[in-house]
Scaffold this active site. Sequence first.
Site, PDB file in Angstrom:
ATOM      1  N   ASP A   5      46.468  41.595  39.857  1.00  0.00           N
ATOM      2  CA  ASP A   5      47.316  42.299  40.811  1.00  0.00           C
ATOM      3  C   ASP A   5      47.473  43.739  40.344  1.00  0.00           C
ATOM      4  OD1 ASP A   5      49.025  42.898  42.862  1.00  0.00           O
ATOM      5  OD2 ASP A   5      50.667  41.614  42.195  1.00  0.00           O
ATOM      6  N   ASP A  12      44.584  45.022  46.851  1.00  0.00           N
ATOM      7  CA  ASP A  12      45.095  45.204  45.494  1.00  0.00           C
ATOM      8  C   ASP A  12      45.263  43.923  44.688  1.00  0.00           C
ATOM      9  OD1 ASP A  12      47.163  44.256  47.038  1.00  0.00           O
ATOM     10  OD2 ASP A  12      48.677  45.590  46.198  1.00  0.00           O
ATOM     11  N   GLU A  13      44.793  42.796  45.186  1.00  0.00           N
ATOM     12  CA  GLU A  13      44.907  41.572  44.395  1.00  0.00           C
ATOM     13  C   GLU A  13      43.798  40.582  44.753  1.00  0.00           C
ATOM     14  OE1 GLU A  13      48.271  38.963  45.100  1.00  0.00           O
ATOM     15  OE2 GLU A  13      48.694  39.984  46.988  1.00  0.00           O
TER      16      GLU A  13
END
Length: 366
Positions: free
Chosen positions: A14, A108-109
């Site tokens: 993350d 983003d993850e």
Amino acid sequence: MESAGTLRKIIHVDMDAFFASVEQRDNPSLRGKPVAVGGGDKRGVVAAASYEARKYGVRSAMSGALAGRSCPGLIFVKPRFERYREVSLQIREIFLEYTDLVEPLSLDEAYLDVTENKKGLPSATLIAREIRQRIFEKTGLTASAGISINKFLAKMASEIHKPNGQKTIPPEAVEPFLMSLEIRKFHGVGRVTAEKMHALGIFTGADLKRRSLEELTSHFGKVGNHYFQVVRGIHPSPVQPSRVPKSVGAERTFSENLSSEVFLLERLQAIATELEGRLKARKRSGKTVTLKIKYSDFRLQTRSKTHPYYLASADLILEAARELLYQEPLQDSVRLIGIALSNLNTEKEKTGPGEGSVSVQLSFGF
């Protein structure tokens, strides 16, 4: 807990305050300052906030006006989704150096299955540490990671040492970790659900595990089965690479139930803005808009309309959602509302190698 034969080694990576961190990296004058990606005017919404801004309570989906009042000197930056996608693809390339089993959740993850890895590293913990270092060297950005035997546990572990840290929950530590964990920290348990559990005398994982499947499903419906499984360390969902989404959506669960369409419209504006960003990141648009409404008694209602043209902008999505909201009166107070776009402008693609099956190798530790 899952049996030894099904144990996997899963990493959840993350990125830390991704959108805001990219802006601070690209513009050195923003470094160390409170930054909000989004609009600061009356109709603006925060898409992401730097850690300097989060100290003042600024968070994603907050109205720009409230964010500005909460944080003196807050700097608003217009979102650059193409830039975020570019950096996200650089990070994805790093993941693929270690495994082909990569399941992106957003820009983003992502989840990585490293039960077997391309570099033959002896442990998932070492892999996560190396990946985070490689991300920093290539992009100048920091990432946090969680490592455990399934996606549910890895996701929770990644939150423990944020920002720029990692946490491993090895097989022997799963039960002690879950038993001592406060119920409100279980991934997927929001404030309202936590309060309902507290009313039932459920405050920790140990309290939850003492409840039978019948009790949990009677109080929480189908999700009761999920709670029954995860508190025992069971979450069989595999990492699924190259999934082709049939829809793209965003939703919000409220800390207090809402009973007015006016208040719901305010939330829908933030959701539409977030959905626009997700669509741009995926280069998608859709014809069918679905409004999802979950009432205080957990009844779920959906309202949909298919348009003759593709939608991707927040304004058009919000207008379509507004029409669906006022299609009929609310049946009760609302605890969750969301918008999804389906009938997307994409062709069905073949799933990537390894989907639906996981190769197991238990010769190295976490």
